[in-house]
Design an enzyme around this catalytic site. Structure first.
Site, PDB file in Angstrom:
ATOM      1  CE  LYS A 122      -3.851   1.880   2.788  1.00  0.00           C
ATOM      2  NZ  LYS A 122      -4.662   1.617   4.005  1.00  0.00           N
TER       3      LYS A 122
ATOM      4  CB  SER B 116      -7.753   3.524   3.237  1.00  0.00           C
ATOM      5  OG  SER B 116      -6.970   2.888   4.227  1.00  0.00           O
TER       6      SER B 116
ATOM      7  CB  SER C 274      -8.236   0.781   6.341  1.00  0.00           C
ATOM      8  OG  SER C 274      -8.834   2.005   6.669  1.00  0.00           O
TER       9      SER C 274
END
Length: 549
Positions: A127, A202, A226
């Site tokens: 990420k 996210s 997330s």
């Protein structure tokens, strides 16, 4: 706490948002075709990370071949999904060739490699909010325009030492402040099962790559679901570990608050349940990891199972019937195979989790946000009102979701100390109840969310359901979103499995049993390639398809 009248007012406000957003999102989705991804045409993409590492160590397959297969898959699906912020494909291929040369030289025994480099040659995606040396580390922000990690986060370094080869950094919403994945730098990321829908956020970039078969293990984060909501939406595993075992350095956003590490976790994500124990062992602090006993077998006959099918709050929407069905099938499976009679329970305090989790998290010292004046000081803000006015009139490049942080942070800070103390007391009560219920041999089944993957932007009117995943951040327990196949309309289905602190291994054992019983990850719909036959084993595919109803 909010009174009943206040809760109904909030509920009505959200419903008014639903009446606005729902038709807009449906119109947008109507004009976009549901385009299948290219078929998975290389069997190397269908092995777990554990299996890949074993085969690479044994020289049954070449590390370069594995890395090249994943690079090709990423290039094939990214035009439709838009997951990649920046790649390091050439460096990854060089590192893969080096692994193959080292193995050919035979300088290390297989036993030593298994112990010291258990993930040797396994590609990994990361990420963009996580520091990977030399790669973009800006968390989807427009300002600063560019930020490159100068060092690896401690847990990234451990994964490299375990043998992982990073391929890229993946998309995240601006400052990770949305449960969908879009920003004004990389754009919007789409769901591999239906590009008209969101992969969640996210960690949506990671989840979409995994769901598409373009990654086998991914490095994500979780401060309020997330890492688990995107896992549900994309049909993969997303684990929020027991706090304290993985470092929290090298992440944006971050807060200097002493409670940050209780809420925030680095979140391992993967396609196969088999990889969860090895992954968490490799990523966790070597001085603490033995406390998790991840290599110790779990006798599933000895565990206790508790479950709740619905959030009891009047604010929450009803749970999708196929999520409930998947939970009931799991309960029936454990009863039939292990003679475990699961207990459906009620916990009244769960009615308040939505407000309590939000306020307790927001009362922490400010984290990175779109309001901060300088990069080095998240606590010094520009005017919230003026920033919003500039957004309304088009004088700012920020997206809307991270702007919401300003007013709700101000609201949380305005709550009286007396009311905040009551919230902390409710948190302690919940922690005590779960501790007494779960002990060292119990697991808890709970929906990851009330619904399956939604169309883009629909999450705005589903915000009152976030207590499903923020619960475990609030009470600091490990929880993993586990896939159980596909719904009738092709969207992934699954639910969470949680356990007491330090009992992540129980979660993993149940996850693996669910995968064995119900199929786990299922490849997304695809169009066959002309060059090669589709790779999945027909029996494996059939076994997975049979549980979709």
């Amino acid at each position: 706490m909010w009174g009943r009248l206040a809760k109904w007012v909030v509920w009505l406000l959200v419903w008014s948002m639903r009446l606005t957003v729902w038709p807009y999102s449906r119109i947008l989705s109507f004009f976009r075709k549901k385009t299948p991804l290219p078929a998975i045409d290389n069997n190397l993409l269908l092995h777990s990370a554990t299996s890949l590492a074993e085969k690479i160590r044994n020289r049954e397959i070449g590390c370069e071949d594995v890395v090249q297969a994943y690079i090709a898959r990423i290039k094939a699906v990214n035009p439709e999904l838009n997951c990649v912020v920046q790649d390091r494909f050439e460096q990854a291929l060089q590192e893969a060739r080096k692994v193959d040369l080292q193995l050919a030289a035979g300088t290390m025994t297989e036993e030593r490699m298994r112990e010291e480099r258990p993930l040797l040659g396994v590609p990994i995606t990361v990420k963009e909010s996580i520091a990977l040396k030399g790669m973009s580390h800006n968390s989807g922000r427009v300002k600063p325009k560019q930020r490159v990690a100068t060092e690896d986060a401690s847990f990234v370094r451990r994964l490299k030492e375990a043998g992982c080869i990073p391929l890229l950094v993946s998309n995240t919403p601006e400052v990770c402040m949305c449960w969908e994945t879009f920003n004004n730098v990389t754009g919007r990321t789409n769901n591999p099962y239906d590009a008209r829908r969101t992969p969640g956020g996210s960690s949506g970039g990671e989840a979409a790559l995994l769901g598409a078969g373009a990654s086998v293990i991914g490095l994500a984060s979780d401060i309020g679901g997330s890492g688990r909501l995107p896992a549900l939406y994309c049909g993969v595993y997303g684990h929020k570990p027991t706090p304290g075992y993985i470092g929290i350095d090298g992440h944006i956003p971050v807060s200097e608050d002493e409670s940050w590490g209780n809420f925030f976790s680095i979140a391992p994500m993967c396609r196969y349940a088999e990889d969860l124990p090895l992954y968490l062992h490799s990523i966790s602090d070597p001085s603490k990891r033995e406390n998790l006993r991840l290599k110790q077998p779990v006798d599933l006959k000895t565990i206790k199972i508790f479950y709740i099918e619905e959030d009891p709050s009047i604010l929450a929407d009803r749970v999708h019937p196929e999520i409930k069905t998947s939970m009931r099938k799991a309960v029936a499976h454990f009863a039939n195979k292990f003679n475990i009679i699961a207990q459906e329970i009620k916990i009244k305090e769960l009615e308040e989790v939505y407000q309590v989790a939000g306020v307790v998290m927001l009362r922490m010292k400010s984290c990175n946000s779109v309001y901060q004046k300088t990069e080095d000081n998240p606590a010094e803000w520009n005017s919230v009102l003026w920033t919003y006015i500039k957004y309304i009139f088009g004088f700012t490049e920020h997206t809307h979701p991270p702007l919401i942080y300003g007013p709700i942070k101000k609201y949380a800070d305005s709550i009286s100390d007396k009311e905040f103390s009551e919230m902390l007391e409710l948190k302690r009560t919940l922690m005590q109840k779960f501790d007494e219920m779960l002990g060292d041999d119990g697991v808890f089944l709970y929906p990851t969310f009330n619904d399956l993957a939604n169309y883009h932007q629909q999450f705005y009117y589903k915000l009152l359901n976030t207590s499903y995943f923020t619960l475990f951040n609030l009470i600091e327990l490990p929880a993993c979103s586990c896939p159980t196949g596909l719904a009738k309309d092709g969207r992934p289905v699954g639910f969470q499995v949680a356990a007491n602190k330090h009992q992540d291994r129980l979660v993993f054992a149940v996850a693996k049993e669910l995968e064995s019983a119900f199929g786990g990850w299922v490849p997304p719909p695809s169009i066959p390639t002309q060059e090669k036959e589709t790779a999945p084993n027909p029996k494996q595919t059939l076994d997975k398809v049979t549980i979709q109803g």
